[in-house]
Every structure is written in C-alpha cells, then in structure tokens.
Write an enzyme that holds these catalytic residues in place. Structure first.
Site, short mmCIF file in Angstrom:
data_model
loop_
_atom_site.label_atom_id
_atom_site.label_comp_id
_atom_site.label_asym_id
_atom_site.label_seq_id
_atom_site.Cartn_x
_atom_site.Cartn_y
_atom_site.Cartn_z
N ARG A 47 29.14 47.02 14.30
CA ARG A 47 30.28 47.93 14.15
C ARG A 47 30.63 48.15 12.68
NH1 ARG A 47 32.77 50.10 17.45
NH2 ARG A 47 34.64 50.29 16.18
N ARG B 184 25.14 54.56 23.91
CA ARG B 184 24.09 55.57 24.08
C ARG B 184 22.83 55.17 23.35
NH1 ARG B 184 22.18 59.25 20.50
NH2 ARG B 184 23.91 58.80 19.09
N ARG B 185 22.96 54.86 22.06
CA ARG B 185 21.77 54.50 21.29
C ARG B 185 21.12 53.24 21.85
NH1 ARG B 185 24.94 55.68 15.69
NH2 ARG B 185 24.30 57.85 15.35
N CYS C 152 34.01 55.69 26.48
CA CYS C 152 32.84 55.14 25.79
C CYS C 152 32.11 54.14 26.68
CB CYS C 152 33.27 54.44 24.50
SG CYS C 152 33.70 55.55 23.18
N ARG D 66 28.08 49.06 7.78
CA ARG D 66 26.81 48.86 8.50
C ARG D 66 25.64 48.71 7.54
NH1 ARG D 66 27.01 53.29 13.24
NH2 ARG D 66 28.84 54.12 12.19
N LYS E 16 32.68 63.58 17.85
CA LYS E 16 32.04 62.65 18.78
C LYS E 16 32.94 61.44 19.06
CE LYS E 16 29.20 59.66 15.79
NZ LYS E 16 27.84 59.10 15.62
N ASP E 17 34.00 61.26 18.25
CA ASP E 17 34.96 60.18 18.49
C ASP E 17 36.13 60.61 19.36
OD1 ASP E 17 33.54 58.40 16.91
OD2 ASP E 17 34.69 58.85 15.09
#
Length: 320
Positions: free
Chosen positions: A162, A144-145, A255, A168, A96-97
């Site tokens: 981040r 997205r989130r 992104c 986190r 996903k990165d």
C-alpha cells in the site's frame, strides 16, 4: 449566456484535494485548465489540502487490503464533507478511487482529458510478467491486479503493497518485493520518466474502471462552479466513463471484487471490454461488445448482467 461571477485572488475558488504528490498534480492541472479557460491568474484558485482516512500512515504501513480498511470511501469521505459544508468549492479526484454513488447534494459530472489507461510493471530487473522467476514476490494492494496476476501466473507470491507512488517505490527499493505495479497515468502526470516502468497493454492486463481519468465534484446547487467546470469538461472521457462506471455499478461498486473495464471510442461507436475474476485468480470471465456511443451506459449494465449470469452461484466470494 449567463454571466459567471469569476473568482479572483481576493476571493479565490477553493479546490479540495488529497495531499499526495499525484493528487496535487491533478489539482494543479485542474487549476491550470480553469485559469486558461477564463483568462485568470493561478492565484484566483486556492488549493486546499485535505487529509483523508486513506492517507493515515499507520494504515498504509499495515499493508492491509483496501476492503478491510473501509473501501474507496477512505479517500473521499473527508473531502466530500468539506465540499458539502462549503469549506471548498470543488473537489478533484482520481476516478478509479471514486465510489459509483455520490453523497446526496454532490454531483460528479466533469472529467479532464484521460491519460494513458495502462498499468505499468515496475522493476529494475525485468521488463515483463514472463520474465519473472517462478515464485517471485510481487507487491500490489489492488485486488484486481492480484487476481489478474494469479490467473496468468499462479506460481507468483503476491504480497500487500500500500501507499502512494513514492511509498511503493521505496518499498520496492527495500526489497519487500521484486516488482510492483503503478498506473502509467500517475507516472506521466508526475513526470517520473526515471522509474523503471514497462507499460502493459490492455489486451494483456485490462485496467481498472476509470483508470487514468480525473473527475471534479461539486455541490448540485453551485451553479457558478457548474458553469466554470463545463468549460473544461472532456466529453469523450465522460462518454467512456459512463459505460465503465455503469458496468462497475451493476457488478459491485466497492473494492471487494476484482473488476476491470475499459471503454474506447471509434467514430460514433463505443467498445467496452469487461473482466471479473475470482479473488484467488482461479477463474476469469471476460466480455467485449460494441454499441453506439449514446448507449454506452446501457451496454455497461447489460454486460454486467451477462457476466453475473455466466458466473453463477459462488463465483463472487464477497456475495456469500
């Protein structure tokens, strides 16, 4: 069958990776699968940690959106430079990165079996989005989130959040936000069963394209690496990602856009669900279609085109 010149402890295959705990866990899984496939000791493979721009602590502390810092390439540029130079033999990535296009000379065509694709709500006090109080502070660095949250709960206050999993969780414990989100795949790979996580079904929050998948990159000309990686490639994950990444590429491979997508397989049929949102969450467009597995990439492109047509002028802030 061509005889493969297998690595040895004296001449190990060099596996490049970022240095975060999750990145290392993914590199260790790659090493474990390769060692098992060729009946080799683990020290026939050397884990090479490469610091990327995205790992810069000052950038993490700044809590700026990824698009302002340089996009997905932040996590891959230095690794791919070392791969091209021959300093490493293969590179392990969270898919996903990964940008949808690779630099010339590199090939990304090996995927390990996919983990849980779902997002997880991380909170010591609530177990669902509905449980969050009106105006609650939610932390996430994912466009997205953020957009999905604001589309469902426009009353929430979303702040930038981040860093890797551990960073986190520390911010959450310090009260920077009341909850945050992580990928279930990362929690599972790190065996973090003690984290107060509640999985969110894909029907409630469609995940990022390729979430839960590990990809392995190599030089196009390195036949040995290609032959070895073929032994651990998971074809079903590859089929699913072909559709998802074609969808992403046809929309926007950076992104800068809230995009979600998930392909699933049922027999010979592939189902693709896609979602694009305005950055502020004020509007969401979705689609859900099925096709034969071999047509997955074409369906991804067609679905993207249909959503772009439905979106019309002005939907995507980044295109203006």
């Amino acid at each position: 069958m061509t005889q493969i010149d297998l690595p040895s402890p004296a001449s190990p295959l060099k596996i490049g990776t970022r240095g975060s705990p999750l990145a290392l866990a993914q590199a260790y899984e790659t090493r474990r699968r390769l060692a098992a496939a060729f009946d080799l000791p683990h020290d026939a493979f050397e884990i090479v940690v490469i610091k990327t721009t995205g790992d810069n602590q000052a950038l993490i502390a700044a809590d700026k959106p990824l698009k302002e810092l340089g996009g997905k390439g932040l996590f891959t540029k230095e690794i791919e430079e070392d791969l091209l130079s021959g300093a490493i033999d293969i590179a392990v990535h969270s898919m996903k990165d990964m940008p949808v296009a690779q630099p010339g000379g590199l090939l990304l065509d090996t995927y390990l079996p996919r983990e849980d694709v779902r997002d997880a709500l991380i909170s010591p006090t609530c177990g669902s989005l509905q449980d969050l109080a009106k105006g609650a502070v939610v932390g996430t660095s994912s466009l997205r989130r953020r957009a999905q949250l604001l589309h469902r709960r426009p009353d929430l206050h979303v702040v930038q959040f981040r860093g890797n999993v551990q960073t986190r969780l520390l911010k959450l414990s310090e009260g920077v936000a009341e909850c945050t989100f992580l990928a279930m795949a990362g929690l599972n790979r790190l065996a973090m069963a003690d984290v107060p996580a509640t999985a969110i079904e894909a029907s409630d929050m469609l995940p990022a394209v390729a979430q839960g998948a590990i990809g392995i990159e190599r030089r196009v000309t390195d036949r040995r690496a290609g032959d070895m990686l073929a032994a651990i490639h998971d074809s079903q994950t590859g089929e699913r990602l072909a559709a998802e990444r074609a969808f992403l590429a046809a929309l926007d491979g950076s992104c800068e856009t809230p995009i979600a997508g998930l392909a699933t397989l049922d027999g010979t049929t592939l189902r693709l669900r896609g979602e694009v949102l305005r950055v502020d969450g004020s509007q969401s467009l979705t689609d859900d279609q099925s096709c034969p597995i071999e047509d997955g990439a074409q369906l991804g492109r067609e679905m993207a085109a249909e959503l772009l047509a439905r979106a019309g002028t002005g939907f995507f802030d980044w295109k203006n």
